[in-house]
Design an enzyme around this catalytic site. Structure first.
Site, short mmCIF file in Angstrom:
data_model
loop_
_atom_site.label_atom_id
_atom_site.label_comp_id
_atom_site.label_asym_id
_atom_site.label_seq_id
_atom_site.Cartn_x
_atom_site.Cartn_y
_atom_site.Cartn_z
N ASP A 187 6.84 -1.20 10.53
CA ASP A 187 5.70 -1.96 11.16
C ASP A 187 5.24 -3.19 10.51
O ASP A 187 4.76 -3.90 11.41
CB ASP A 187 4.35 -0.90 11.43
CG ASP A 187 4.22 -0.40 12.80
OD1 ASP A 187 5.35 -0.72 13.48
OD2 ASP A 187 3.08 -0.20 13.40
N LYS B 226 0.55 4.30 14.83
CA LYS B 226 1.68 5.12 14.57
C LYS B 226 2.32 5.61 15.98
O LYS B 226 3.66 5.95 15.83
CB LYS B 226 1.09 6.35 13.81
CG LYS B 226 2.14 7.40 13.40
CD LYS B 226 1.77 8.27 12.48
CE LYS B 226 2.77 9.46 12.08
NZ LYS B 226 2.22 10.51 11.27
N ASP C 227 5.99 11.31 7.56
CA ASP C 227 5.18 10.26 6.91
C ASP C 227 5.86 9.68 5.54
O ASP C 227 6.95 10.39 5.06
CB ASP C 227 3.96 10.74 6.36
CG ASP C 227 2.77 10.84 7.69
OD1 ASP C 227 3.20 10.46 8.71
OD2 ASP C 227 1.94 11.55 7.22
N LYS D 202 0.86 -1.23 -0.10
CA LYS D 202 0.07 -0.03 0.01
C LYS D 202 0.90 1.25 -0.11
O LYS D 202 0.32 2.22 -0.14
CB LYS D 202 -0.96 0.05 1.33
CG LYS D 202 -2.08 -1.15 1.11
CD LYS D 202 -2.87 -0.99 2.22
CE LYS D 202 -3.91 -2.14 2.21
NZ LYS D 202 -5.11 -1.96 3.49
N GLU D 203 1.95 1.13 0.55
CA GLU D 203 2.81 2.17 0.40
C GLU D 203 4.37 1.75 -0.29
O GLU D 203 5.13 1.47 0.09
CB GLU D 203 3.51 2.54 1.70
CG GLU D 203 2.53 3.12 2.68
CD GLU D 203 2.50 2.94 4.27
OE1 GLU D 203 1.81 3.72 5.06
OE2 GLU D 203 3.54 2.33 4.90
N ASP E 131 -2.47 9.15 13.87
CA ASP E 131 -2.84 10.61 13.50
C ASP E 131 -3.60 11.51 14.19
O ASP E 131 -4.17 12.50 13.85
CB ASP E 131 -3.68 10.19 12.10
CG ASP E 131 -2.44 9.78 10.84
OD1 ASP E 131 -1.57 9.98 11.02
OD2 ASP E 131 -3.08 9.18 9.84
#
Length: 733
Positions: free
Chosen positions: A141, A266, A290, A111-112, A448
């Site tokens: 993570d 996070k 980020d 996803k990233e 967040d």
């Protein structure tokens, strides 16, 4: 004798905005008092005469009270707008600059994508800062071998990129952004054959880097683990090259994850970064990014030092906040991805004790996050361990005299590795004050929503800086589903704090000014907008259909009061949009986003927060995907809404829209029958219909793949009919 050193920063009050804001507060405040005088006297008459059903009238009054409550909270942002300026050219030499650690968090390479994350890592290594005083930490993570291999490749490429950027004084720190831009180099190198030759080498090395990451990313999702031991690897040079000192430190961290052990998202990742970095470099300042927010302006760390090296304010500053800017914004900011609505308020926040903490793009001091101040040598060691855990080395790092033990070759000793494993374990916080406070005093457990930390830095201030050249650039959401999911997640986290004992209206006034407490209260309680929005989106349209007036006639002097409040609010929004430098059409886009958030995101945020409060819901956050869909990207650039959205998020929006559309169309006949008694209600429904015209297009006019599904439209029609049927009962009360 030399005079005083020139200032490193300056604060300028925006006088014109200040005058306009306070004039608006005065006039609108008087109008609101007149409105409630009208409501009170009319309510007494209705109770006596029953000329109007009482329950709908009470709901409308409640909605207006709620809107007034939020209006009062928001005026704190407008009280004293300021603009900060910095002068990095006045900073002392590199030898006097303090060390800085950079923290980057990632979780899932599927996803990233690795290429984006590693561009962020490499851009941080390329900051214009002394390399021996800069360290970059990536916290993975997912414990993914894809990410570990990617950072190794990034280290190899950075060995070429970092010297190249410094040598030719490039103004862009990120290699991908630089190579896709028109920027060449500092003007003194333009036309240099040496520069042209080295740039070709960089382009070749980047192509090889990109290819290596693409091959490495096969089956990226399968590489993610939620059950793995801690792993810390310091990047070093296996060949022992002598130029290692010219490179900042780069460290990979995968904290331990075990089923059944809460990892706090996070916030938990940042806590591990704090502990591990403390025994490796222990820089007094740390920058949080980020994974998709790369360093654009190489001067960013130096800009923060313009405040931290100012002897007048440095001892009071907890953090310096930079805005989130985005490189993938389209001409039409239809999803509010620029976050300009937030940063307009930050200008006003800065005029008080300082801005909120926005979760990334901030430079903070360890001292303020630890809450330790100056630890005396005779302090009870057991008490420190009760707060900070069992690691003796970590406890030692709290003292200003502490010096990390990393060897010159950057390879941690066996003893240090053992300590790092302990600090990155999933049980380290257990039984400590740090863990028992569940992150509220430090980093909140809610992803967040690190903003709760702001409430605890008693006696500290913060600053907000928005330089002409963006310091950091990231990727914003480019489709409606991701925007709504992201906003729901943020709102849920903030609402959790709003429902806790750390509610700003209760917890804040003892720690900060009343105006700043109001700012935080607006931030944390904003989800409560759902109640007045639903109230005014349902009750006036239903009453319009049944011919029940809720507002004064046009001929009544109090009609002017309602009209003034409505128009002044809209014109104030226009004025602030233009003053911020945005195009006028953004007022419509921002209003649409606010309405969509209020109807869909805030509804589920409050529901989840209440369920979580009573133990019936476990916080579970899905990442906003950074993978780009070509069709959605095309619609985004064209300013066309993409309605491939979760049904749960879309149905509330469509249902209320259909209700107001039907009320306006059918209610026009009532308007002629009742003369001008129903005009305000008709205008209100018409306003909702016009502002949200994109929903009408998506349901009935569009045929492309991004339209609203027919099933969603039919379900929304059914729900609006049910609301109308239930609403008919209101006329009897």
């Amino acid at each position: 004798m030399d005079g005083p050193s020139p200032p490193l920063n300056a604060r300028r009050v925006l006088t014109k905005d200040l005058i306009l804001n306070r004039l608006y507060m005065l006039l609108n405040g008087i109008a609101i008092l007149a409105l409630f005088y009208y409501r009170a006297t009319t309510l007494l008459r209705i109770i006596q005469t029953r000329e109007t059903p009482l329950l709908p009238y009470l709901i409308v009054i409640f909605s207006e009270v709620m809107f007034t409550f939020f209006w009062l909270l928001y005026q704190a942002y407008r009280w004293k707008p300021v603009k900060l300026e910095v002068y990095p050219e006045r900073l002392p030499g590199d030898e006097k600059l303090p060390p800085v650690d950079v923290f980057i968090c990632t979780a899932d390479p599927s996803k990233e994508p690795s290429l984006g994350v590693m561009n962020t890592v490499v851009s941080a290594l390329a900051l214009d800062y002394p390399p021996d005083k800069l360290a970059v930490y990536l916290q993975d993570d997912g414990g993914s071998y894809v990410t570990l291999n990617a950072i190794r490749e990034a280290w190899k490429f950075a060995r070429f990129w970092v010297p190249f950027r410094r040598k030719y004084e490039l103004k862009i720190a990120c290699p991908a952004a630089y190579l896709s831009s028109k920027e060449s180099a500092h003007e003194k190198f333009i036309g240099s054959n040496e520069f042209a030759a080295e740039k070709k080498i960089i382009e070749k090395k980047y192509a090889e880097f990109e290819e290596a990451l693409e091959k490495n990313s096969v089956n990226a999702s399968a590489s993610v683990s939620r059950d793995h031991p801690p792993l810390i690897e310091v990047m070093t040079d296996e060949n022992g090259d002598s130029d290692l000192k010219e490179m900042p430190l780069l460290v990979y961290i995968a904290r331990e994850k075990r089923p059944g052990h809460p990892h706090h998202f996070k916030g938990g990742a940042l806590n591990v970064l704090l502990r591990v970095s403390a025994v490796i470099t222990n820089a007094p300042y740390f920058l949080v990014l980020d994974c998709d927010m790369y360093c654009h302006n190489p001067l960013s760390a130096r800009l923060a030092m313009c405040f931290y090296l100012d002897p007048k304010i440095a001892p009071k500053i907890a953090w310096v906040q930079f805005p989130q800017k985005f490189h993938n914004l389209s001409e039409h900011d239809i999803y509010g991805g620029s976050l300009n609505a937030i940063y307009k308020s930050a200008i006003g926040f800065d005029g008080l004790q300082g801005p909120n903490l926005y979760g990334c793009n901030f430079v903070m001091t360890r001292e303020s996050i630890y809450g330790t101040g100056k630890i005396e040598k005779d302090v009870d060691l057991n008490q420190l361990k009760k707060t900070f855990g069992s690691s003796n080395e970590f406890i030692k790092s709290l003292y200003k005299s502490y010096k990390p033990q990393l060897l010159e070759d950057r390879k941690p000793s066996a003893e240090l590795q053992k300590e790092l494993q302990l600090l990155a374990s999933c049980t380290y916080d257990n039984g400590t004050d740090w863990g028992e406070e569940v992150g509220y005093r430090y980093f909140t457990v809610v992803e967040d929503a690190i903003t709760s930390l702001s409430l605890h830095c008693k006696g500290w201030i913060s600053v907000y800086i928005d330089p002409a050249s963006p310091c950091f650039l990231g990727a914003t959401t480019t489709n409606l589903n991701d925007m709504l999911v992201q906003q729901t997640r943020w709102a849920f986290g903030l609402m959790q704090i709003g429902l806790s004992r750390f509610n700003p209206l209760i917890y804040g006034p003892l720690r900060m000014s009343i105006l700043e407490s109001l700012c935080y209260a607006y931030n944390f309680l904003e989800s409560l907008y759902v109640f007045p929005v639903y109230g005014l989106a349902i009750i006036p349209p239903i009453c319009l259909l049944y011919g029940i007036p809720l507002y004064p006639k046009v001929s009544d002097p109090y009609f002017i009061v309602f009209a003034f409040i409505f128009l002044s609010s809209r014109l104030k929004h226009v004025q602030e949009t233009i003053a911020f430098g945005d195009p006028l059409r953004n007022t419509v886009y921002e209003l649409r986003v606010w309405m969509m958030k209020s109807v869909a995101c805030y509804f589920y945020a409050i529901l989840n927060a209440i369920l979580d409060k009573i133990g019936l819901h476990e916080a579970n956050f899905s990442l906003t995907s950074k993978v780009v869909d070509d069709e959605q990207e095309t619609r985004f650039k064209q300013g066309i809404y993409d309605f491939q959205v979760s049904t749960m998020l879309l149905v509330p929006l469509c249902s209320l829209y259909i209700l107001n559309l039907a009320a306006f169309i059918i209610g026009m006949a009532r308007l002629f029958q009742k003369n001008d008694e129903l005009l305000a209600q008709a205008v209100l429904s018409f306003f909702v219909v016009i502002v949200n015209y994109h929903l009408l297009e998506g349901m009935f006019l569009r045929k492309d793949k991004g339209r609203i599904a027919a099933s969603v439209t039919l379900l929304s029609i059914a729900i609006s009919a049910i609301i109308l049927g239930c609403g008919s009962l209101l006329i009897f009360y």
